[in-house]
Design a protein around this motif. Structure first.
Motif, PDB file in Angstrom:
ATOM      1  N   VAL A   1      49.421  45.472  53.832  1.00  0.00           N
ATOM      2  CA  VAL A   1      49.060  45.017  52.489  1.00  0.00           C
ATOM      3  C   VAL A   1      47.568  44.724  52.449  1.00  0.00           C
ATOM      4  O   VAL A   1      47.033  44.107  53.372  1.00  0.00           O
ATOM      5  N   ALA A   2      46.919  45.152  51.377  1.00  0.00           N
ATOM      6  CA  ALA A   2      45.543  44.765  51.071  1.00  0.00           C
ATOM      7  C   ALA A   2      45.464  44.739  49.548  1.00  0.00           C
ATOM      8  O   ALA A   2      45.017  45.686  48.916  1.00  0.00           O
ATOM      9  N   ASP A   3      45.940  43.654  48.957  1.00  0.00           N
ATOM     10  CA  ASP A   3      46.134  43.563  47.508  1.00  0.00           C
ATOM     11  C   ASP A   3      45.153  42.578  46.888  1.00  0.00           C
ATOM     12  O   ASP A   3      45.206  41.376  47.160  1.00  0.00           O
ATOM     13  N   ALA A   4      44.262  43.098  46.046  1.00  0.00           N
ATOM     14  CA  ALA A   4      43.286  42.252  45.357  1.00  0.00           C
ATOM     15  C   ALA A   4      43.813  41.749  44.017  1.00  0.00           C
ATOM     16  O   ALA A   4      43.084  41.072  43.288  1.00  0.00           O
ATOM     17  N   HIS A   5      45.077  42.060  43.706  1.00  0.00           N
ATOM     18  CA  HIS A   5      45.659  41.604  42.438  1.00  0.00           C
ATOM     19  C   HIS A   5      47.113  41.155  42.634  1.00  0.00           C
ATOM     20  O   HIS A   5      48.009  41.644  41.940  1.00  0.00           O
ATOM     21  N   PRO A   6      47.352  40.222  43.570  1.00  0.00           N
ATOM     22  CA  PRO A   6      48.738  39.770  43.757  1.00  0.00           C
ATOM     23  C   PRO A   6      49.225  38.983  42.541  1.00  0.00           C
ATOM     24  O   PRO A   6      48.422  38.364  41.831  1.00  0.00           O
ATOM     25  N   VAL A   7      50.492  39.031  42.312  1.00  0.00           N
ATOM     26  CA  VAL A   7      51.103  38.311  41.200  1.00  0.00           C
ATOM     27  C   VAL A   7      51.676  37.001  41.734  1.00  0.00           C
ATOM     28  O   VAL A   7      52.494  37.003  42.647  1.00  0.00           O
ATOM     29  N   VAL A   8      51.222  35.904  41.188  1.00  0.00           N
ATOM     30  CA  VAL A   8      51.714  34.587  41.601  1.00  0.00           C
ATOM     31  C   VAL A   8      53.013  34.315  40.856  1.00  0.00           C
ATOM     32  O   VAL A   8      53.037  34.301  39.622  1.00  0.00           O
ATOM     33  N   LEU A   9      54.092  34.108  41.591  1.00  0.00           N
ATOM     34  CA  LEU A   9      55.385  33.847  40.975  1.00  0.00           C
ATOM     35  C   LEU A   9      55.660  32.358  40.815  1.00  0.00           C
ATOM     36  O   LEU A   9      56.377  31.964  39.895  1.00  0.00           O
ATOM     37  N   GLU A  10      55.120  31.553  41.728  1.00  0.00           N
ATOM     38  CA  GLU A  10      55.296  30.101  41.650  1.00  0.00           C
ATOM     39  C   GLU A  10      54.048  29.410  42.180  1.00  0.00           C
ATOM     40  O   GLU A  10      53.434  29.901  43.121  1.00  0.00           O
ATOM     41  N   GLY A  11      53.732  28.278  41.594  1.00  0.00           N
ATOM     42  CA  GLY A  11      52.641  27.458  42.111  1.00  0.00           C
ATOM     43  C   GLY A  11      51.271  27.993  41.759  1.00  0.00           C
ATOM     44  O   GLY A  11      51.116  28.908  40.967  1.00  0.00           O
ATOM     45  N   GLU A  12      50.272  27.380  42.391  1.00  0.00           N
ATOM     46  CA  GLU A  12      48.880  27.752  42.167  1.00  0.00           C
ATOM     47  C   GLU A  12      48.376  28.474  43.400  1.00  0.00           C
ATOM     48  O   GLU A  12      48.696  28.103  44.532  1.00  0.00           O
ATOM     49  N   TRP A  13      47.586  29.501  43.188  1.00  0.00           N
ATOM     50  CA  TRP A  13      47.034  30.264  44.294  1.00  0.00           C
ATOM     51  C   TRP A  13      45.590  30.622  43.961  1.00  0.00           C
ATOM     52  O   TRP A  13      45.319  31.616  43.297  1.00  0.00           O
ATOM     53  N   PRO A  14      44.651  29.792  44.412  1.00  0.00           N
ATOM     54  CA  PRO A  14      43.244  29.998  44.049  1.00  0.00           C
ATOM     55  C   PRO A  14      42.530  30.993  44.968  1.00  0.00           C
ATOM     56  O   PRO A  14      41.459  30.717  45.483  1.00  0.00           O
ATOM     57  N   ARG A  15      43.119  32.129  45.187  1.00  0.00           N
ATOM     58  CA  ARG A  15      42.556  33.160  46.059  1.00  0.00           C
ATOM     59  C   ARG A  15      42.454  34.471  45.289  1.00  0.00           C
ATOM     60  O   ARG A  15      43.005  34.609  44.203  1.00  0.00           O
TER      61      ARG A  15
END
Length: 96
Positions: free
Chosen positions: A37-51
């Motif tokens: 995996v090398a994904d610059a557009h992951p989808v956040v399903l739960e919570g906060e992900w400041p990356r």
């Protein structure tokens, strides 16, 4: 047992990270790993992900992961990754 390196990145100086990225596969291909995996557009399903990006690499075992991570070739290019992105990097073991 497979070992995975997971990196979660927040870009700070994109031009330096891009230089690292342009040299990454030339170094990585010399080792026993597989880029999953090398994904610059992951989808956040739960919570906060400041990356900004997730990278997952698979290695046949811990020794192979360490060989890559500690290699002089990787250490040389990783200077740009460290200057260009704030990272959380983990090694995790796969299931038997």
């Amino acid at each position: 047992m497979s070992v995975y390196i997971i990196a979660q990145l927040k870009f700070t100086r994109r031009e330096l990270y891009d230089r690292y990225q342009s040299r990454f596969m030339g170094v990585f291909s010399k080792f026993k790993g597989k880029l999953l995996v090398a994904d610059a557009h992951p989808v956040v399903l739960e919570g906060e992900w400041p990356r900004d990006k997730v990278v997952i690499m698979e290695f046949p075992d811990d020794a192979a992961a360490k060989e890559f991570q500690n290699s002089p070739e990787y250490q040389q290019i990783s200077v740009d990754r460290k200057a260009g992105a704030d990272a959380v990097v983990l090694t995790v073991r796969g299931l038997p």
